[in-house]
Design an enzyme around this catalytic site. Structure first.
Site, short mmCIF file in Angstrom:
data_model
loop_
_atom_site.label_atom_id
_atom_site.label_comp_id
_atom_site.label_asym_id
_atom_site.label_seq_id
_atom_site.Cartn_x
_atom_site.Cartn_y
_atom_site.Cartn_z
N SER A 710 0.80 -1.22 0.00
CA SER A 710 0.00 0.00 0.00
C SER A 710 0.84 1.28 0.00
CB SER A 710 -0.94 0.02 1.22
OG SER A 710 -0.20 0.01 2.41
N LYS A 753 -6.80 3.78 8.40
CA LYS A 753 -5.89 4.76 7.81
C LYS A 753 -6.50 6.15 7.83
CE LYS A 753 -3.58 1.40 4.80
NZ LYS A 753 -3.35 0.95 3.42
#
Length: 816
Positions: A710, A753
């Protein structure tokens, strides 16, 4: 080969060969044997398991054809032969090297031939000899011998050794049942120290090697010392054996005495009409088994064990084991259940009182109650709460039990490595116990509690088994109606139990176990949610625990927000609660000492109460230079932000990666570099000399391992910023996987996140297009306050991260 063998000739019908008249006069007259002249050469007969001493008479048996030929030759001649002991016991055919050099010259007094072609002979030792050169090996051994004369010193020490040996041996005869009493008379009547030592050695139960050492001792004093040592060793063994026999006899007498006394006590109790306590105990257990309302299988096992118990003695070790088992069986809640509170509105009120938010969890519990209200025999659900530490996973289980009206049982699985902790030990082991599941049900007193298995992701496995495999049956609604505990050895119905497990991450949980549970995620909290939780839940709790009232201490909202932002950085509220407790303690000290009557906590006082600020918002500072990009990462403790740095230096085009990165993350960095070099013109990069410079990508917090794809777009943006020499906007963060064609692929952990970005002060987040659906899980206040940009290719990100208004690029928009 000859063996020492005693027999009674009357029981046999052998042919007998008597000794000649010249030798008959020597039987029983040991002094005359010394006057016989020993030949210098004679046949050698190997013997095993014994040593024949001079003047001693022994019965030997010969089996082999070679030894029979030797015996025939001896009987035909002067009847002398040398008796040499073998060094090994298991030798069938002895060689010269297998025989001791020191032997005994003996004369054959008598021989008996047996029907099985063996022969028995009576021999008498004449003198010690040493075997020299073998003159013949076939058909039997024949060797030259040298007579060894005793070295006798007629001094006081020799006499003392002889007397001591005789006295010790006489004591030994009294202890050893195998030695006849007549030996005492024989020992007393021996005047020669040499013959005394030989006589004692021949009757000791010692090894052939020890007897051989006595035979080889020419010095009489040394021989007596060796014999004395052997006697002392044998005496120790005999005394120990006598002591053990005495103890065994004493224990047997004690047991018999207790039995007689117990029988007398029983008779006295019956005579007085007091009754038998055992009978009363058995009667009480029988009633308890009936009252327990066990299933037929369990009742049959309990009655069988009770029948065994009634036949045991209370002094038996097995009695306690059986009684403990029956006590557990009758105390288990086989048919005891608590009544569920099926008022859905009341349950909702209880859940809201104890916890803020957690809508998914609360909704799932209310759904269960609704179905339970419509279907009475519904099986208990298997739920798994997954989330960062401090988000209320364990406490919500207690709240659920209170809302439903059930008992609550919690066991911690952290560090459990033994399968027996779940399934129990078999009763054959000493100190066996049932597993934690059965123990928890016994403690709860009902068969439908809320059972919390805490920290299921911390289970271990070793040589004692895999506890997670044992949980497969416990956490399967299709199987746990007949859960088998090794200690119980009968099935127990767990289908009414509501099992709740907790975990920080699901990765360590085996797939088979994960498949049996309904996973509910508990996300981290935003600053606004933490503020509400502190005011509604944490503050009243801490004030109560520290003996304070709202009149004595108050917190301003700005102070709480400052604690959240500057003193804690976590997904949960555990450290936040700890900091508030610190303030409460300091305030309680001031009030108790009379310094203050009431305190109002403001943001300016935190530096004095909690010390200097622990966490700084360094996003703007870290991204003011070109080559730094802000990325988003997922961790077991919630989301976090990463500052990915890139730099260049003269070199050969090599790419260096540091920060304890995993293989997947390293490959993402290489893919980003390859994409940039292939699309230099499209990205507006004027830098051309890639082969003349080395590039270095570093992710700080180098002590923490990092992996995953990611961060691919973040590393690409850091390199583009370095090559363009333009810094990235400080309020922008990004996440996504990059391909060689510049496409941005979706990643996981979006909710964590986003919350991490919000805590760090990020206002714009760039996400892959295919992650747009995941914003549904993000709290509403975060969606309203933050801007989200969804992109499919890297070049779409350039105007966003650098602030350029390039035509045709997607603009930032707010997701509401």
């Amino acid at each position: 080969m000859a063996q020492n063998y005693m027999t009674d000739s009357k029981d046999q019908n052998p042919s007998e060969i008597k000794s000649p008249p010249a030798l008959e006069s020597f039987i029983g007259d040991e002094g005359k044997t010394e006057r016989l002249r020993t030949p210098k050469e004679m046949p050698v007969l190997p013997i095993k398991d014994t040593v024949v001493f001079p003047t001693m008479v022994a019965a030997l048996t010969v089996f082999t054809e070679r030894d029979l030929k030797l015996l025939n030759q001896v009987l035909a001649g002067n009847r002398f032969l040398a008796l040499a002991a073998q060094k090994g016991k298991d030798l069938k055919i002895a060689k010269q090297s297998d025989l001791y050099d020191h032997a005994t010259a003996a004369v054959v007094l008598q021989m008996l031939r047996m029907p099985d072609n063996s022969a028995k002979m009576l021999v008498q030792g004449i003198s010690r000899i040493k075997i020299g050169e073998y003159t013949q090996t076939d058909p039997y051994f024949k060797a030259k011998v040298t007579v060894l004369e005793d070295i006798l010193e007629n001094d006081m020490e020799t006499e003392a050794l002889a007397r001591n040996a005789a006295d010790q041996f006489i004591r030994m005869i009294s202890l050893a049942p195998s030695l006849p009493e007549e030996l005492k008379i024989a020992i007393v009547n021996i005047d020669s120290p040499s013959r005394l030592a030989d006589m004692i050695a021949s009757h000791l139960n010692v090894s052939t090697a020890d007897k051989q050492q006595v035979l080889e001792a020419i010095n009489v004093k040394a021989r007596l010392q060796k014999v004395t040592a052997l006697i002392n060793s044998e005496m120790e063994v005999l005394e120990m054996a006598t002591k053990i026999q005495s103890q065994v006899r004493s224990e047997m007498e004690k047991g018999q005495r207790e039995y007689y006394l117990r029988q007398q006590l029983k008779a006295i109790q019956e005579e007085l009409g007091e009754g038998d306590e055992r009978a009363i105990e058995i009667k009480e257990l029988t009633k308890k088994i009936e009252d327990a309302k066990m299933p037929p299988e369990a009742k049959k096992e309990a009655e069988r064990e009770l029948n065994r118990l009634s036949k045991m003695s209370p002094a038996s070790a097995e009695y306690t084991v059986s009684r403990t088992y029956l006590d557990l069986m009758v105390s288990l809640p086989w048919s005891i259940s608590t009544m569920d509170n099926l008022d859905i509105q009341a349950a909702r009120k209880v859940l809201d009182e104890d916890h803020y938010d957690l809508e998914k969890v609360k909704e799932r519990i209310l759904e269960y109650l609704a179905v339970r209200k419509l279907k009475q025999d519904m099986k208990g659900p298997i739920l798994c709460f997954v989330g960062p530490p401090g988000t209320g996973k364990t406490s919500v289980g207690m709240s659920i039990a209170r809302a439903i009206g059930r008992k609550f049982v919690r066991i911690s699985l952290g560090g459990v490595r033994d399968e027996a902790e779940i399934r129990g030990h078999r009763r054959t082991y000493v100190g066996a116990l049932p597993g934690r599941i059965i123990q928890g049900l016994q403690k709860a007193g009902s068969n439908n509690p809320v059972f919390m298995l805490d920290e299921i992701d911390k289970l271990g496995a070793d040589f004692r088994g895999d506890p997670s495999a044992a949980l497969l049956e416990v956490l399967d609604p299709e199987q746990n109606h007949a859960f088998s505990d090794h200690y119980l050895d009968v099935s127990f119905d767990l289908s009414n139990v509501m099992f709740i497990t907790t975990a920080n991450i699901l990765d360590p949980v085996p797939p088979a176990l994960k498949d049996r549970m309904e996973v509910l995620e508990l996300p981290g909290y935003t600053a606004e949610e933490k503020l509400f939780i502190v005011k509604q839940f944490t503050m009243p709790k801490q004030l109560k625990e520290h003996g304070l009232t709202v009149e004595q201490i108050t917190f301003e909202d700005d102070a709480i927000k400052a604690i959240i932002a500057d003193y804690t950085r976590e997904a949960g509220i555990r450290n936040l609660e700890r900091e508030i407790a610190t303030i409460c303690r300091k305030t309680a000290k001031d009030i108790a000492s009379g310094e203050k009557k009431s305190v109002k906590i403001t943001a300016d006082q935190l530096n004095q109460l909690l010390g200097p600020i622990k966490f700084f918002s360094e996003v703007a500072e870290r991204t003011t230079e070109a080559g730094v990009a802000t990325g988003l990462a997922w961790t077991p403790a919630g989301g976090d932000i990463l500052f990915i740095e890139a730099t260049s230096m003269p070199g050969t085009g090599k790419l260096t990666l540091t920060g304890q990165l995993g293989d997947v993350m390293k490959e993402s960095a290489k893919a980003a570099m390859s994409y940039i070099r292939a699309k230099v013109t499209k990205l507006g990069i004027t830098f051309k000399d890639f082969n003349k410079y080395d590039f270095h990508i570093h992710i700080p917090a180098g002590a923490i391992p990092k992996d995953g794809p990611s961060a691919g777009v973040t590393m690409a943006m850091a390199l583009i910023s370095l090559l363009k020499e333009i810094p990235i906007l400080s309020h922008v963060a990004m996440t996504g996987e990059i391909t060689l064609r510049g496409r941005i692929l979706p990643v996981g952990g979006i909710k964590e996140k986003v919350l991490a970005a919000k805590r760090a002060g990020i206002t714009t987040i760039i996400l892959p297009r295919r992650n747009e659906k995941d914003l549904v899980e993000v709290p509403e206040n975060a969606r309203k306050e933050m801007n989200f940009v969804f992109v499919e290719k890297v070049d779409e990100m350039l105007p966003i991260v650098f602030g350029a208004k390039e035509p045709g690029k997607k603009k930032i928009f707010s997701k509401t």
